[in-house]
Design a protein around this motif. Sequence first.
Motif, PDB file in Angstrom:
ATOM      1  N   ARG A  33       0.846  -1.210   0.000  1.00  0.00           N
ATOM      2  CA  ARG A  33       0.000   0.000   0.000  1.00  0.00           C
ATOM      3  C   ARG A  33       0.879   1.257   0.000  1.00  0.00           C
ATOM      4  O   ARG A  33       0.638   2.207  -0.749  1.00  0.00           O
ATOM      5  N   PHE A  34       1.913   1.251   0.859  1.00  0.00           N
ATOM      6  CA  PHE A  34       2.814   2.412   0.924  1.00  0.00           C
ATOM      7  C   PHE A  34       3.523   2.619  -0.414  1.00  0.00           C
ATOM      8  O   PHE A  34       3.586   3.739  -0.924  1.00  0.00           O
ATOM      9  N   LEU A  35       4.063   1.537  -0.986  1.00  0.00           N
ATOM     10  CA  LEU A  35       4.782   1.647  -2.247  1.00  0.00           C
ATOM     11  C   LEU A  35       3.864   2.124  -3.370  1.00  0.00           C
ATOM     12  O   LEU A  35       4.275   2.903  -4.230  1.00  0.00           O
ATOM     13  N   SER A  36       2.598   1.696  -3.341  1.00  0.00           N
ATOM     14  CA  SER A  36       1.632   2.145  -4.349  1.00  0.00           C
ATOM     15  C   SER A  36       1.379   3.648  -4.236  1.00  0.00           C
ATOM     16  O   SER A  36       1.348   4.363  -5.244  1.00  0.00           O
ATOM     17  N   ALA A  37       1.213   4.133  -3.000  1.00  0.00           N
ATOM     18  CA  ALA A  37       0.993   5.568  -2.781  1.00  0.00           C
ATOM     19  C   ALA A  37       2.190   6.378  -3.262  1.00  0.00           C
ATOM     20  O   ALA A  37       2.039   7.445  -3.882  1.00  0.00           O
ATOM     21  N   GLU A  38       3.391   5.874  -2.997  1.00  0.00           N
ATOM     22  CA  GLU A  38       4.596   6.582  -3.415  1.00  0.00           C
ATOM     23  C   GLU A  38       4.714   6.643  -4.945  1.00  0.00           C
ATOM     24  O   GLU A  38       5.135   7.655  -5.498  1.00  0.00           O
ATOM     25  N   ILE A  39       4.312   5.563  -5.621  1.00  0.00           N
ATOM     26  CA  ILE A  39       4.362   5.560  -7.087  1.00  0.00           C
ATOM     27  C   ILE A  39       3.426   6.629  -7.654  1.00  0.00           C
ATOM     28  O   ILE A  39       3.794   7.382  -8.557  1.00  0.00           O
ATOM     29  N   VAL A  40       2.216   6.727  -7.110  1.00  0.00           N
ATOM     30  CA  VAL A  40       1.274   7.750  -7.569  1.00  0.00           C
ATOM     31  C   VAL A  40       1.854   9.140  -7.316  1.00  0.00           C
ATOM     32  O   VAL A  40       1.814  10.021  -8.181  1.00  0.00           O
ATOM     33  N   ARG A  41       2.431   9.330  -6.125  1.00  0.00           N
ATOM     34  CA  ARG A  41       2.992  10.651  -5.788  1.00  0.00           C
ATOM     35  C   ARG A  41       4.143  11.013  -6.721  1.00  0.00           C
ATOM     36  O   ARG A  41       4.280  12.172  -7.142  1.00  0.00           O
ATOM     37  N   GLU A  42       4.969  10.035  -7.071  1.00  0.00           N
ATOM     38  CA  GLU A  42       6.060  10.293  -8.010  1.00  0.00           C
ATOM     39  C   GLU A  42       5.527  10.788  -9.347  1.00  0.00           C
ATOM     40  O   GLU A  42       6.057  11.741  -9.932  1.00  0.00           O
ATOM     41  N   LYS A  43       4.488  10.144  -9.853  1.00  0.00           N
ATOM     42  CA  LYS A  43       3.950  10.521 -11.168  1.00  0.00           C
ATOM     43  C   LYS A  43       3.349  11.920 -11.141  1.00  0.00           C
ATOM     44  O   LYS A  43       3.464  12.668 -12.111  1.00  0.00           O
ATOM     45  N   VAL A  44       2.730  12.285 -10.007  1.00  0.00           N
ATOM     46  CA  VAL A  44       2.213  13.654  -9.866  1.00  0.00           C
ATOM     47  C   VAL A  44       3.374  14.648  -9.872  1.00  0.00           C
ATOM     48  O   VAL A  44       3.345  15.672 -10.559  1.00  0.00           O
ATOM     49  N   MET A  45       4.425  14.338  -9.107  1.00  0.00           N
ATOM     50  CA  MET A  45       5.574  15.243  -9.021  1.00  0.00           C
ATOM     51  C   MET A  45       6.238  15.430 -10.381  1.00  0.00           C
ATOM     52  O   MET A  45       6.673  16.529 -10.726  1.00  0.00           O
ATOM     53  N   ARG A  46       6.303  14.362 -11.150  1.00  0.00           N
ATOM     54  CA  ARG A  46       6.970  14.452 -12.451  1.00  0.00           C
ATOM     55  C   ARG A  46       6.141  15.209 -13.482  1.00  0.00           C
ATOM     56  O   ARG A  46       6.693  15.867 -14.358  1.00  0.00           O
ATOM     57  N   LEU A  47       4.819  15.117 -13.367  1.00  0.00           N
ATOM     58  CA  LEU A  47       3.958  15.722 -14.387  1.00  0.00           C
ATOM     59  C   LEU A  47       3.587  17.168 -14.085  1.00  0.00           C
ATOM     60  O   LEU A  47       3.429  17.983 -14.991  1.00  0.00           O
TER      61      LEU A  47
END
Length: 304
Positions: free
Chosen positions: A194-208
């Motif tokens: 769950r934590f790793l999934s949240a971090e992946i979403v946050r990364e994509k927001v930060m990059r875009l």
Amino acid sequence: MSLDSNENSRCGYVAIVGRPNVGKSTLLNKILGQKISITCRKPQTTRHQIMGVKTEEGVQTVYVDTPGLHLNKDKALNRFMNKAAASALDGVDVVVFIIDRTAWTEEEDYVLEKVKRSGIPTILAVNKVDWLEDKESLLPFLQEISAKHDFVEMIPLSAKTGRQVDVLQQKVEALLPESPYIYPEDQLTDRSSRFLSAEIVREKVMRLMGEEVPYQMTVMIERFKVIKGRIHIDATIYVEKQGQKLILIGNKGESIKQIGIDARRDMELLFDNQVVLKLWVKVKSGWSDDERALQSLGYLDQME
């Protein structure tokens, strides 16, 4: 080899510290050979301690990636990140202090002060040397920095390409105590799916997204469930203002759709499974400077 049969093995904890955006997470991912810590060119991408376990040939090294130590303590979130980074120095066997080429700022002095206070053997990792325009400036710089602290080693490297990363690992492993393994040999991290999934979403927001939205945004996983062999993940992205929500969703939902596509691709690689991802965006005003809001969003649990 079982956990109980490692009497002749070496094992210990290694904190990776430094100011924001010097390549700490990139280094951890390169060492592990798998992405567990998100990366982005924007500073302060990492907000939590993230542990990565490397086990091979009788040595288990438990690396702890940390948020960048920084001088900005205006918001509760910034104070949390500094506390998470500084607390990683408690009880570790080795510190890897990573810097960006020959840049030495006030924040490096701030990190060094904490390293000195810890008294832990420290390796200075000079990252991104492949980007260094004046290669001849490296040696004089290292001579200058050696006067600041008695580093065990000073290693120029590239976390992105892997240059000299094996040398760093060898030096780290030589400093670890003789000890049985702490974790099973196949364990990669202490963090949940769950934590790793949240971090992946946050990364994509930060990059875009541009400059404002990433720093006033966080992600919570509302559902993580395997149904008929597929992983179903529902995630809510929290921002602080209605305008940020509109930016994040984008024209006709194009931005949030792209974030979902990019995040799902990384999740499927990480979990080696098909993922059904649903994203929502909600406004939670002032969450980043509200300790009760940070608690509800999972930021303060590890600091108790």
